[in-house]
Design an enzyme around this catalytic site. Structure first.
Site, PDB file in Angstrom:
ATOM      1  N   CYS A  84       6.233   3.596   7.325  1.00  0.00           N
ATOM      2  CA  CYS A  84       4.823   3.906   7.588  1.00  0.00           C
ATOM      3  C   CYS A  84       4.250   3.013   8.684  1.00  0.00           C
ATOM      4  CB  CYS A  84       4.000   3.781   6.311  1.00  0.00           C
ATOM      5  SG  CYS A  84       3.957   2.107   5.653  1.00  0.00           S
ATOM      6  N   CYS A 135       3.632   0.539  -1.151  1.00  0.00           N
ATOM      7  CA  CYS A 135       2.567  -0.303  -0.606  1.00  0.00           C
ATOM      8  C   CYS A 135       2.456  -1.598  -1.417  1.00  0.00           C
ATOM      9  CB  CYS A 135       1.236   0.443  -0.635  1.00  0.00           C
ATOM     10  SG  CYS A 135       1.370   2.176  -0.156  1.00  0.00           S
TER      11      CYS A 135
END
Ligand code: FES
Length: 121
Positions: free
Chosen positions: A34, A103
């Site tokens: 990402c 994350c």
């Protein structure tokens, strides 16, 4: 995507944002997929994390997990902080959608990188 109230709260009002004056440990982690990057600053005295802050160039979940991670490790010894896993951060935030678990891994890795930096390796 459904986010818990705690995630939304830490995203909207993140704790401990920015560089930490007097930090003696800095760690960075990133996710190649990402492209998000997290930087963690720690002030460690006598083996205890007196203060922690972060700078995250990333998604909302990365900001919420960095915020929660700094809150969880403050006041802990470095040994205790090393045991704060990404799942502990996720649990403290009331959960994260499956696609956002990576994350929270950034937060765990950034804390570990900062502690490694402090220890000099
Ligand atoms: Fe990359 Fe959240 S999408 S850290």
């Amino acid at each position: 995507m459904n986010y818990s109230a705690q995630v939304m709260e830490h995203f909207s009002n993140p704790r401990n944002v920015g560089e930490l004056p007097g930090a003696n440990a800095v760690g960075e982690s990133g996710n190649a997929k990402c492209g998000d990057i997290m930087k963690m600053y720690l002030k460690i005295e006598n083996g205890v994390i007196q203060d922690a802050s972060f700078k995250t160039f990333g998604c909302g979940a990365a900001i919420a997990t960095s915020s929660m991670a700094t809150e969880l490790i403050k006041g802990k010894t470095i040994e205790e902080a090393l045991k704060v896993s990404n799942s502990a951060v996720v649990e403290a935030l009331g959960g994260l959608p499956e696609s956002k678990i990576h994350c929270s891994v950034l937060a765990e890795k950034a804390v570990k990188a900062a502690i490694a930096n402090y220890k000099g390796n």
